[in-house]
Design a protein around this motif. Structure first.
Motif, mmCIF file in Angstrom:
data_model
loop_
_atom_site.group_PDB
_atom_site.id
_atom_site.type_symbol
_atom_site.label_atom_id
_atom_site.label_comp_id
_atom_site.label_asym_id
_atom_site.label_seq_id
_atom_site.Cartn_x
_atom_site.Cartn_y
_atom_site.Cartn_z
ATOM 1 N N LYS A 158 -3.370 15.785 19.772
ATOM 2 C CA LYS A 158 -3.930 17.062 19.321
ATOM 3 C C LYS A 158 -5.398 16.951 18.943
ATOM 4 N N CYS A 159 -5.848 15.731 18.679
ATOM 5 C CA CYS A 159 -7.215 15.544 18.179
ATOM 6 C C CYS A 159 -8.233 15.935 19.230
ATOM 7 N N SER A 160 -9.188 16.817 18.851
ATOM 8 C CA SER A 160 -10.182 17.269 19.818
ATOM 9 C C SER A 160 -11.438 16.435 19.756
ATOM 10 N N GLY A 161 -11.504 15.472 18.853
ATOM 11 C CA GLY A 161 -12.673 14.613 18.762
ATOM 12 C C GLY A 161 -13.860 15.298 18.077
ATOM 13 N N CYS A 162 -13.583 16.322 17.261
ATOM 14 C CA CYS A 162 -14.700 17.038 16.639
ATOM 15 C C CYS A 162 -15.357 16.232 15.526
ATOM 16 N N ARG A 163 -14.622 15.268 14.941
ATOM 17 C CA ARG A 163 -15.154 14.344 13.931
ATOM 18 C C ARG A 163 -15.448 14.970 12.575
ATOM 19 N N ILE A 164 -14.945 16.196 12.369
ATOM 20 C CA ILE A 164 -15.170 16.812 11.049
ATOM 21 C C ILE A 164 -14.572 15.919 9.964
ATOM 22 N N LEU A 185 0.834 -1.201 0.000
ATOM 23 C CA LEU A 185 0.000 0.000 0.000
ATOM 24 C C LEU A 185 0.862 1.241 0.000
ATOM 25 N N GLU A 186 0.366 2.268 -0.664
ATOM 26 C CA GLU A 186 1.038 3.558 -0.759
ATOM 27 C C GLU A 186 1.370 4.093 0.635
ATOM 28 N N ALA A 187 2.609 4.615 0.784
ATOM 29 C CA ALA A 187 3.037 5.098 2.091
ATOM 30 C C ALA A 187 2.604 6.524 2.380
ATOM 31 N N ALA A 188 2.259 7.268 1.333
ATOM 32 C CA ALA A 188 1.927 8.679 1.555
ATOM 33 C C ALA A 188 0.498 8.820 2.052
ATOM 34 N N VAL A 189 0.288 8.411 3.278
ATOM 35 C CA VAL A 189 -1.057 8.446 3.853
ATOM 36 C C VAL A 189 -1.110 9.481 4.970
ATOM 37 N N ALA A 190 -2.305 9.713 5.489
ATOM 38 C CA ALA A 190 -2.482 10.698 6.553
ATOM 39 C C ALA A 190 -2.486 10.007 7.907
ATOM 40 N N VAL A 191 -2.016 10.713 8.919
ATOM 41 C CA VAL A 191 -2.008 10.121 10.260
ATOM 42 C C VAL A 191 -2.438 11.179 11.282
ATOM 43 N N ILE A 192 -3.250 10.778 12.239
ATOM 44 C CA ILE A 192 -3.799 11.734 13.211
ATOM 45 C C ILE A 192 -2.954 11.707 14.479
ATOM 46 N N ASN A 193 -2.528 12.892 14.903
ATOM 47 C CA ASN A 193 -1.846 13.011 16.184
ATOM 48 C C ASN A 193 -2.927 13.018 17.256
ATOM 49 N N SER A 201 -7.767 21.568 14.242
ATOM 50 C CA SER A 201 -6.706 21.540 15.249
ATOM 51 C C SER A 201 -5.341 21.279 14.621
ATOM 52 N N ALA A 202 -5.294 21.189 13.294
ATOM 53 C CA ALA A 202 -4.049 20.836 12.581
ATOM 54 C C ALA A 202 -3.446 19.584 13.183
ATOM 55 N N ALA A 203 -4.338 18.638 13.514
ATOM 56 C CA ALA A 203 -3.869 17.424 14.179
ATOM 57 C C ALA A 203 -3.470 16.330 13.198
#
Lengths: 670, 382
Positions: A604-610, A593-601, A648-650
């Motif tokens: 920092k995550c506020s749980g807003c679920r946007i 699988l492609e390595a250029a994926v997104a990851v959540i810190n 949150s730029a998380a």
């Protein structure tokens, strides 16, 4: 669960002895493609002055072996740890260069490409402008690659089961290939029997093989193969997951016949007093309310049509139940929904025949003796509505038949494309008419497209069988006679373009060579499986020349007429090709699988679920207990939507970090 | 046998004169089969296009003047080739570059339009005489609607009745309208199709300058040819107007209850769909709605109606060219009128009216068929 366990980390030869970036830059001439417009030596000189650049070279063809060796040698000798190649589009050679740097011991993500061909040399004829832009693009790549980090690709295992959607010749062929190789196939077909359109044909061109005779052996094979689970009268409702790990929810519609008890004796059909138009015979004959679509149906288990069954409509009859010795009739049967796990999907959903009713001037639907190609197949077929006799609607034998080409094809008013098979089936009909009747045959064509093996020879054969060929697209089929000879006939009016005269040809019957079009529900199917349609409505392949069975969605393949009109030989080839691709991934056992994926810190995550709602791949889920969102790396395609949206730029986008993007922008603004 | 060699220069000249559609033709021949002329004479449409593709057109052959631009072929062409544009490019080469012979009567008409702004050669000062005693005002700045009648409807006695009827209808519906003054000129639609491109540009410029000065925004026309050129061709010169044909207007007025046809017209009426309103614009229903709202009127359809309507033979300047008896589309159409048992032929175009009136006369059917414009039928029913 299996997905979590499956995410293995592949080991990479990470060689980053120095944290200080040492960049090697290679500017390609690409023959004269780049060098003809861009002053490559000037760009190289400019690059030498950029920070962290240890070496800058130029070469005629960087993608060649010597070009790649140049990079590898420099990595070894100069201890480079970052590489930039300024050449063509990454779509072409990013994999090439990534592999090259990997072979020299560097993580492939420490490489960046600058496109100075499609984005630069090929966009302008002004040498000065092109050179300045090339400098800017390379500078951007150099500034960016400084911030690249080594990344690891992930591997997931591939489920060895395959889902094939559509049980025509393409689906059957692909299923047999995979099943014979020892792997399980779910073959889903929405009609009560497999066979598709091919089982409706009488003879096939150019060999004049009886279609059912060559298809039924494959059908029975598929129906009895230990590795093929046949799900007929079923439809796929939902697909989730990703390559190697799909989940399919399939609805098995109620037949109202218990498959485990029915032995296919047909007594119920015989005794049923209620009738409806036969879909198989295109409405030219009738079938019973309880029916199998045709005699050689696989499986040979009937289905009750609720719309014409007296029990479902009025609560009466139940004759089938009375006469069934196995007590297989079950009016209370419900649809059954099953979920299966598969690693790959092949779509073989086929085509719809073009409906010529809107072509008012050809009289289909107005004159009873104007028929479509598919209707004519049924008429010619020995188990069709006329018992294989070519007759007019009043039962009499036609003395003359006209066959009109390109109905609904090669016509901007309907479909611009050529449907590829009509010229050949027109010739086939001419032959069948000459074989079964004494009728005169006229073919109104624009071109004769006889491209396949034995096709041109078949055309010559028909010329010798006494068929009259008239080159010209008819203007109309009319019953307005202008003399006694034409009274009671259908007159085909058009120009014979080779004579340069308008001709009127009175005939008894007209066969319209209708084209093939995408299925009416192709849009919904495409959305369900995450693939796209082209402007012509057919599913889009990954590359029209070099990758005709893959789609842009990994793990989903297409084969047969759902990809575009084609004849049976080409359909079988594509089906086998798709099966081979599937077997390749099954054989390999896992998929990178492609390595250029997104990851959540998560701190920092506020749980807003946007981000949850925005992900087009449903890759983000919310972990209730921890009140954070988490990205499934296997599903993430790295589109960046969540990264941009997170308040949150998380969320970090690997290989597209803020640092990297800002550096690239600064680099371009030289 | 005559041997041809393709002449690229000629093809280039045709392409340069708006003949680009010739590049897309794949020679299927459906145009020849559909063309109504081939019911009467031999008109090898496809062959002429191929000659254009090769640059071997015989500019002195009569066939280059045959096309009436009715668009029957364009509707069916599988490549979407605008065949009348190819025919027009050949005529432009003849008219403007002198490559061939212009039919005499067409040449006379062209000179008329050029000199006095109308095809009949009538004095411009008398352009609005038809309206002298009708109490109609001339359009000025601020008038809502400009009623622009066709040149024929202003000068030619039988077709003048259309303009008079129109004024009657507009007055009865209390519409705020004005007619143009004597300075306007022919809309130029047909002479452009006959090949006089520079004359058309001049005519259009003249009219556009006048309309701009007067602040014209909405134009009502009673000729489908004026409709086509004001709506689809004047924008090429930068002028955009809201254009309505009287049939659309009347249909709306009847629907809104502003017009109420009450007097009976107890005749059997059939309607001829004009090419420029029908195939060009898709306007078919309005006329039938109007006719069906006139009390006592029995409406019958002819075969070859709506988008399959048979051109009267008057478009693209053919109205101004000689057509031999026995080779006239108008007479073929009048036979159809008689076949369906109608005694009134309703039209919505002055060229159709002129052609059919001629046809009725030459066929000796003046007792059997009366040609009336829709405006006349409505006006008489109010």
């Amino acid at each position: 669960m299996a997905q979590k366990k499956a995410a293995k980390k592949a080991t990479q030869k990470v060689v980053l002895k120095d944290t200080e970036p040492k960049i090697g830059v290679y500017v390609c001439h690409c023959g004269s493609n780049i060098a003809g417009t861009v002053d490559v030596p000037q760009v190289v000189e400019f690059v030498k002055g950029l920070p962290a650049v240890v070496v800058a070279r130029e070469y005629k063809f960087m993608c060649s072996d010597p070009g790649q060796s140049m990079i590898k040698d420099d990595i070894k000798n100069l201890k480079l740890n970052r590489v930039v190649v300024a050449s063509c589009s990454p779509l072409l050679h990013e994999p090439t260069f990534r592999r090259a740097v990997q072979e020299a011991g560097i993580n492939p993500y420490l490489f960046e490409m600058a496109n100075i061909r499609e984005h630069c040399a090929w966009t302008t004829e002004d040498h000065g402008e092109a050179t300045e832009k090339a400098k800017a693009l390379v500078s951007a790549a150099v500034k960016r690659v400084y911030y690249h980090q080594p990344l690891e690709t992930r591997e997931v295992p591939v489920n060895a089961n395959t889902l094939i959607v559509g049980g025509g010749i393409a689906g059957i062929q692909a299923a047999l290939e995979i099943a014979d190789a020892g792997h399980k196939v779910y073959l889903v077909e929405r009609e009560p029997s497999i066979g598709g359109h091919m089982i409706q044909f009488d003879k096939t061109f150019p060999t004049l093989d009886c279609s059912a005779c060559i298809l039924t052996p494959k059908m029975t094979s598929a129906g009895s193969h230990p590795n093929i689970e046949l799900m007929t009268y079923s439809e796929v409702e939902e697909i989730s997951g990703f390559i190697g790990n799909f989940k399919a929810r399939i609805r098995k519609k109620a037949r109202f016949v218990d498959e485990s008890k029915c032995n296919g004796c047909g007594m119920c059909i015989e005794k049923c007093p209620w009738k409806a138009d036969s879909e198989f015979d295109l409405g030219l004959s009738q079938r019973k309310a309880i029916y199998t679509p045709f005699a050689q149906a696989v499986p040979n288990i009937p289905v009750i049509d609720k719309e014409s069954c007296a029990y479902f409509l009025k609560g009466k009859c139940r004759a089938c139940e009375k006469f069934c010795e196995r007590e297989a009739i079950d009016f209370e049967q419900q649809d059954k929904v099953v979920e299966v796990d598969v690693g790959n999907i092949i779509l073989t959903t086929g085509y719809d025949p073009f409906d010529p009713t809107p072509m008012v001037k050809y009289g289909y639907g107005k004159f009873p003796n104007v028929v479509t190609g598919l209707e004519f197949e049924r008429i010619c077929n020995s188990v069709g509505p006329t018992g294989g006799k070519i007759v007019l609607k009043d039962g009499s034998e036609p003395k003359s038949i006209a066959i009109i080409h390109c109905v609904g094809s090669r016509d901007e008013n309907y479909h611009e494309y050529c449907s590829r098979v009509c010229c050949m089936y027109a010739l086939k009909y001419s032959h069948l008419i000459k074989e079964k009747t004494k009728a005169d045959v006229y073919q109104m064509y624009i071109d004769m497209r006889c491209f396949g093996k034995g096709y041109e020879e078949f055309y010559k054969r028909l010329c010798k069988e006494g068929v009259t060929f008239i080159r010209g697209k008819p203007a109309e089929v009319t019953d307005r006679a202008i003399n006694d000879e034409e009274k009671g006939k259908l007159i085909v009016v058009g120009e014979d373009s080779l004579l340069g005269n308008v001709i009127r040809v009175p005939v008894d019957m007209v066969v319209l060579c209708i084209g093939l079009e995408a299925r009416a529900d192709a849009k919904q199917v495409a959305q369900k499986f995450g693939i796209s349609q082209g402007a012509d409505g057919f599913f889009i392949e990954r590359h029209p020349k070099l990758d005709p069975v893959a789609t842009m969605t990994e793990g989903v393949f297409i084969a047969g007429c759902c990809q575009g009109p084609k004849d049976i030989p080409d359909t079988v080839v594509q089906a086998s090709a798709a099966a081979t691709r599937v077997l390749a991934t099954i054989n390999k056992g896992n998929v990178e699988l492609e390595a250029a994926v997104a990851v959540i810190n998560e701190e920092k995550c506020s749980g807003c679920r946007i981000c949850n709602m925005l992900c087009p791949y449903n890759a983000i889920s919310f972990i209730e207990e921890e009140e954070v969102s988490r990205i499934n790396e296997a599903l993430c395609k790295g589109c960046g939507t969540c990264v941009a949206a997170c308040p949150s730029a998380a969320i970090t986008h690997k290989h597209f970090t803020t640092e990297e993007i800002i550096a690239e922008i600064e680099g371009v603004l030289v | 046998m005559e041997v041809f060699t393709p002449l690229k220069e000629t093809t280039e000249i045709l392409l340069g004169n708006g003949g680009n559609p010739l590049e897309s033709c794949y020679q299927c021949g459906i145009c020849t089969g559909v063309c109504p002329w081939n019911r009467l004479v031999s008109f090898p449409v496809r062959k002429l296009i191929h000659k254009s593709q090769l640059g071997v057109v015989d500019f002195e052959n009569e066939e280059v003047w045959q096309c009436v631009g009715c668009n029957a072929c364009v509707d069916r062409c599988p490549r979407g080739v605008e065949i009348p544009h190819i025919m027009r490019s050949i005529r432009r080469v003849i008219m403007e570059l002198g490559a061939g012979i212009v039919p005499h009567s067409l040449r006379v008409t062209e000179k008329n339009i050029s000199a006095v702004g109308n095809p009949l050669g009538e004095p411009p000062e008398r352009r609005m005489d038809w309206a002298k005693d009708l109490g109609v005002k001339t359009f000025t700045k601020g008038t809502e609607l400009l009623y622009f009648p066709c040149c024929y409807q202003t000068y030619d006695p039988p077709t003048k009745k259309t303009a008079v009827a129109t004024v009657n209808i507009l007055k009865k519906a209390n519409v705020d309208f004005g007619i143009p003054d004597n300075n306007v000129v022919c809309c130029g639609e047909s002479i452009r199709k006959a090949g006089s491109e520079s004359l058309f540009q001049r005519l259009a410029r003249t009219n556009i300058d006048i309309f701009s000065e007067l602040g014209v925004k909405k134009i009502l026309v009673t000729s489908p040819h004026c409709y086509h050129t004001f709506k689809d061709e004047y924008p090429e010169l930068g002028a955009n107007y809201e254009v309505i044909h009287l049939s659309q207007y009347i249909a709306e007025l009847i629907k809104d209850g502003r017009l109420k046809p009450t007097k009976e017209f107890k005749q059997k009426v059939t309607y001829h769909d004009s090419c420029c309103l029908g195939r060009y614009q898709g306007i078919y229903d309005e006329h039938r709605q109007i006719l069906n709202s006139i009390p006592g009127l029995e409406f019958v359809e002819m075969p070859d109606n709506r988008e399959y309507s048979l051109c009267c033979g008057g478009c693209a300047g053919r109205l101004w060219m000689e057509t031999k008896k026995g080779e006239r589309l108008s007479e073929l159409r009048l036979e159809q009128v008689l076949d369906v048992g109608a005694n009134t032929l309703a039209v919505s175009c002055p060229y159709c009216m002129a052609n059919f009136n001629d046809g009725v006369l030459s066929m000796g059917k003046t007792e059997d068929i009366e040609v009336k414009d829709i405006s006349e039928l409505v006006s008489e029913a109010l």
